[in-house]
Write an enzyme that holds these catalytic residues in place. Structure first.
Site, PDB file in Angstrom:
ATOM      1  N   LYS A 223       0.815  -1.221   0.000  1.00 13.43           N
ATOM      2  CA  LYS A 223       0.000   0.000   0.000  1.00 13.43           C
ATOM      3  C   LYS A 223       0.846   1.268   0.000  1.00 13.43           C
ATOM      4  O   LYS A 223       2.037   1.248   0.291  1.00 13.43           O
ATOM      5  CB  LYS A 223      -0.950  -0.012   1.207  1.00 13.43           C
ATOM      6  CG  LYS A 223      -2.116  -0.972   0.984  1.00 13.43           C
ATOM      7  CD  LYS A 223      -3.198  -0.845   2.006  1.00 13.43           C
ATOM      8  CE  LYS A 223      -4.353  -1.803   1.645  1.00 13.43           C
ATOM      9  NZ  LYS A 223      -5.319  -1.954   2.737  1.00 13.43           N
ATOM     10  N   ARG A 257      -3.529  -9.933   5.474  1.00 15.43           N
ATOM     11  CA  ARG A 257      -3.946  -9.974   4.055  1.00 15.43           C
ATOM     12  C   ARG A 257      -2.773  -9.504   3.189  1.00 15.43           C
ATOM     13  O   ARG A 257      -2.355  -8.354   3.290  1.00 15.43           O
ATOM     14  CB  ARG A 257      -5.164  -9.050   3.878  1.00 15.43           C
ATOM     15  CG  ARG A 257      -5.790  -9.078   2.509  1.00 15.43           C
ATOM     16  CD  ARG A 257      -7.022  -8.169   2.473  1.00 15.43           C
ATOM     17  NE  ARG A 257      -7.657  -8.211   1.165  1.00 15.43           N
ATOM     18  CZ  ARG A 257      -7.289  -7.439   0.145  1.00 15.43           C
ATOM     19  NH1 ARG A 257      -6.312  -6.568   0.275  1.00 15.43           N
ATOM     20  NH2 ARG A 257      -7.914  -7.549  -1.018  1.00 15.43           N
TER      21      ARG A 257
HETATM   22  C1  9MG Z   1     -10.253  -5.426  -0.115  1.00 17.15           C
HETATM   23  N1  9MG Z   1      -9.241  -4.822   0.718  1.00 17.15           N
HETATM   24  C2  9MG Z   1      -8.249  -3.989   0.318  1.00 17.15           C
HETATM   25  N2  9MG Z   1      -7.509  -3.619   1.370  1.00 17.15           N
HETATM   26  C3  9MG Z   1      -8.045  -4.231   2.452  1.00 17.15           C
HETATM   27  C4  9MG Z   1      -7.748  -4.251   3.822  1.00 17.15           C
HETATM   28  O1  9MG Z   1      -6.754  -3.534   4.321  1.00 17.15           O
HETATM   29  N3  9MG Z   1      -8.500  -4.983   4.639  1.00 17.15           N
HETATM   30  C5  9MG Z   1      -9.551  -5.701   4.158  1.00 17.15           C
HETATM   31  N4  9MG Z   1     -10.268  -6.426   5.034  1.00 17.15           N
HETATM   32  N5  9MG Z   1      -9.887  -5.725   2.862  1.00 17.15           N
HETATM   33  C6  9MG Z   1      -9.145  -5.003   2.037  1.00 17.15           C
END
Ligand code: 9MG
Length: 288
Positions: A223, A257
């Site tokens: 990010k 994630r």
């Molecule tokens: C779909 N998506 C993109 N970034 C995310 C994040 O930080 N958390 C979650 N739960 N979904 C995300």
């Protein structure tokens, strides 16, 4: 801490650490350029993520990157349902649907998904009802504003307290709608309407959210909070992504994630072994 690698269900035990591998099936997906949009390529990517240690695969048909345009229901269904079906036929892995549309949630549940991941925390019309009629866990993410404009000028009195208040309200709303608290996962939403400093404050104080007694999901992979701090393009954010993933786990997250499953798993194994060696009780078998 216990790293889960091959369950076919999502664990809601915060001492189980799980890697959620990201599979974006959007043509404009920001960090893979949409190259996994074709079914065969997507399945190959899923298989690799499972081999590398992902226990959850998150399928998203709507781009939520800053500035992204909305996607209509029909397009989102066409992008996500074939891949969910194909994964469920071939692999024993938990599948998560990343969506904010009740219609997509409903179809995904019918196709056997194991988790609903909603960056709008079930605030869109019909979502609470659809999820209440299932028995699935759901991730409630915090976002200020909407993807198109959220990074323009994020404003908080106190980002930690404001996000805590948001979670408290959403937990109560979910319970009133018939979704048991035990089914919920919380996510502060890194990059979703937050300045650079606010993102890192959330990371540093992720433990504060443990007071709500629910598992925490963290998504920092590739990010801007990494790119802007280090002045790195998307392809150069691996070190920052791994570092933030490890910090998140140390600060209480149990679901991470990520795009880079293999590298994150290596780092988690190092963290886990270090933690196991904290008490020198001769139970540790690895040499070297
Ligand atoms: C779909 N998506 C993109 N970034 C995310 C994040 O930080 N958390 C979650 N739960 N979904 C995300």
């Amino acid at each position: 801490m216990n790293i889960l690698t091959s369950p076919s269900q999502v664990s809601l035990n915060p001492t189980d650490i799980q890697i959620m591998g990201i599979l974006n099936v959007t043509p404009d997906s920001f960090s893979d350029g949409g190259k996994f949009f074709h079914l065969g390529d997507a399945l190959f990517q899923v298989e690799q993520m499972i081999i590398d240690g992902a226990s959850i695969v998150d399928i998203g048909g709507e781009s939520t990157r800053p500035g992204a345009a909305d996607v209509v229901l029909k397009d989102e269904l066409e992008r996500t349902m074939p891949i969910i079906e194909a994964i469920k036929q071939r692999f024993d892995v938990a599948v998560s649907i990343d969506t904010s549309k009740a219609g997509v949630m409903k179809e995904a549940i019918a196709h056997g998904v194991d988790l609903i991941n909603d960056v709008r925390a079930l605030q869109n019309e019909g979502c609470l009802d659809v999820v209440a009629q299932s028995n699935l866990p759901v991730c409630l993410m915090h976002m200020q504003g909407l993807p198109r404009t959220m990074q323009t000028n994020p404003q908080y009195d106190d980002v930690i307290n404001d996000v805590l208040q948001f979670f408290t309200e959403r937990i109560e709303t979910c319970q009133r709608a018939g979704i048991a608290k035990e089914r919920l996962i919380l996510d502060p939403g890194f990059g979703f309407g937050k300045t650079l400093a606010q993102n890192y404050q959330l990371l540093a104080r992720l433990n504060d959210f443990q007071a709500l007694g629910l598992p925490i999901l963290s998504g920092t992979s590739r990010k801007s909070m990494i790119g802007n701090l280090l002045n790195r393009e998307v392809a150069e954010r691996l070190t920052g992504s791994i570092t933030t993933a490890i910090l998140a786990v140390q600060h209480g997250a149990s679901i991470i994630r990520v795009h880079d499953v293999k590298e994150t798993m290596d780092a988690l194994k190092v963290l886990s072994f270090t933690e196991a060696c904290r008490s020198d009780d001769n139970k540790i078998s690895k040499k070297g």
